[in-house]
Scaffold this motif. Structure first.
Motif, PDB file in Angstrom:
ATOM      1  N   ASP A  32       0.873  -1.166   0.000  1.00 42.89           N
ATOM      2  CA  ASP A  32       0.000   0.000   0.000  1.00 42.89           C
ATOM      3  C   ASP A  32       0.916   1.224   0.000  1.00 42.89           C
ATOM      4  O   ASP A  32       2.126   1.084  -0.183  1.00 42.89           O
ATOM      5  CB  ASP A  32      -1.003  -0.014   1.171  1.00 42.89           C
ATOM      6  N   GLU A  33       0.372   2.411   0.202  1.00 40.14           N
ATOM      7  CA  GLU A  33       1.171   3.622   0.093  1.00 40.14           C
ATOM      8  C   GLU A  33       2.170   3.806   1.237  1.00 40.14           C
ATOM      9  O   GLU A  33       3.068   4.627   1.141  1.00 40.14           O
ATOM     10  CB  GLU A  33       0.276   4.847  -0.024  1.00 40.14           C
ATOM     11  N   LYS A  34       2.021   3.045   2.325  1.00 41.51           N
ATOM     12  CA  LYS A  34       2.915   3.188   3.477  1.00 41.51           C
ATOM     13  C   LYS A  34       3.851   1.999   3.681  1.00 41.51           C
ATOM     14  O   LYS A  34       4.840   2.117   4.408  1.00 41.51           O
ATOM     15  CB  LYS A  34       2.105   3.411   4.750  1.00 41.51           C
ATOM     16  N   GLU A  35       3.555   0.837   3.045  1.00 36.03           N
ATOM     17  CA  GLU A  35       4.370  -0.349   3.293  1.00 36.03           C
ATOM     18  C   GLU A  35       4.300  -1.314   2.116  1.00 36.03           C
ATOM     19  O   GLU A  35       3.228  -1.562   1.582  1.00 36.03           O
ATOM     20  CB  GLU A  35       3.881  -1.041   4.559  1.00 36.03           C
ATOM     21  N   GLY A  49       7.381   3.753   4.206  1.00 39.85           N
ATOM     22  CA  GLY A  49       7.542   5.095   3.671  1.00 39.85           C
ATOM     23  C   GLY A  49       6.207   5.765   3.415  1.00 39.85           C
ATOM     24  O   GLY A  49       5.201   5.426   4.025  1.00 39.85           O
ATOM     25  N   GLU A  50       6.215   6.714   2.484  1.00 41.34           N
ATOM     26  CA  GLU A  50       5.023   7.473   2.116  1.00 41.34           C
ATOM     27  C   GLU A  50       4.894   7.488   0.602  1.00 41.34           C
ATOM     28  O   GLU A  50       5.895   7.612  -0.103  1.00 41.34           O
ATOM     29  CB  GLU A  50       5.128   8.914   2.628  1.00 41.34           C
ATOM     30  N   GLY A  51       3.681   7.364   0.108  1.00 42.33           N
ATOM     31  CA  GLY A  51       3.428   7.422  -1.320  1.00 42.33           C
ATOM     32  C   GLY A  51       4.111   6.310  -2.101  1.00 42.33           C
ATOM     33  O   GLY A  51       4.519   6.508  -3.241  1.00 42.33           O
ATOM     34  N   VAL A  70      11.109   6.491   0.731  1.00 40.05           N
ATOM     35  CA  VAL A  70      11.462   5.338   1.552  1.00 40.05           C
ATOM     36  C   VAL A  70      12.023   5.831   2.888  1.00 40.05           C
ATOM     37  O   VAL A  70      12.989   6.593   2.923  1.00 40.05           O
ATOM     38  CB  VAL A  70      12.496   4.439   0.836  1.00 40.05           C
ATOM     39  N   ASP A  71      11.404   5.406   3.987  1.00 35.34           N
ATOM     40  CA  ASP A  71      11.871   5.767   5.327  1.00 35.34           C
ATOM     41  C   ASP A  71      12.711   4.671   5.954  1.00 35.34           C
ATOM     42  O   ASP A  71      13.626   4.950   6.724  1.00 35.34           O
ATOM     43  CB  ASP A  71      10.682   6.077   6.240  1.00 35.34           C
ATOM     44  N   SER A  72      12.399   3.396   5.648  1.00 33.97           N
ATOM     45  CA  SER A  72      13.186   2.302   6.220  1.00 33.97           C
ATOM     46  C   SER A  72      13.033   1.035   5.387  1.00 33.97           C
ATOM     47  O   SER A  72      12.038   0.837   4.698  1.00 33.97           O
ATOM     48  CB  SER A  72      12.775   2.020   7.670  1.00 33.97           C
ATOM     49  N   LEU A  73      14.051   0.200   5.486  1.00 31.42           N
ATOM     50  CA  LEU A  73      14.071  -1.133   4.887  1.00 31.42           C
ATOM     51  C   LEU A  73      14.390  -2.099   6.014  1.00 31.42           C
ATOM     52  O   LEU A  73      15.410  -1.945   6.691  1.00 31.42           O
ATOM     53  CB  LEU A  73      15.154  -1.235   3.810  1.00 31.42           C
TER      54      LEU A  73
END
Length: 94
Positions: A32-35, A49-51, A70-73
């Protein structure tokens, strides 16, 4: 017929935290847009992340491209890897 025991190479490339390319991807668990959750040769990879969007998916070549911030992997050794890619709900209700 001889069974292949060879693992595909798992590689990830991230450009400016906005575009990602992944190889060695066996399946996509969810997105989805966050994961985005991917089953890779090295375990479950969760992208937060976002988008977020999956822009290209080729499971025959085991390749996935994504876009978004991307905020994290995060890697985890999930049951899906050891059970050949079966979904979690399927295993719970067997």
């Amino acid at each position: 017929m001889e069974e292949k025991n060879h693992k595909a190479e798992h590689r990830l490339q991230l450009l400016r935290r906005e575009q990602g390319s992944f190889t060695g991807v066996r399946d996509v668990n969810s997105f989805d847009e966050k994961e985005i959750s991917l089953v890779t040769e090295e375990g479950i990879l969760t992208v937060h992340g976002e988008g977020l969007h999956v822009t290209r998916l080729d499971l025959e070549k085991q390749e996935v491209d994504i876009q978004g911030r991307v905020d994290s992997l995060v890697y985890s050794q999930g049951i899906a890897k050891s059970k050949g890619g079966e979904g979690m709900l399927k295993r719970l209700f067997q």
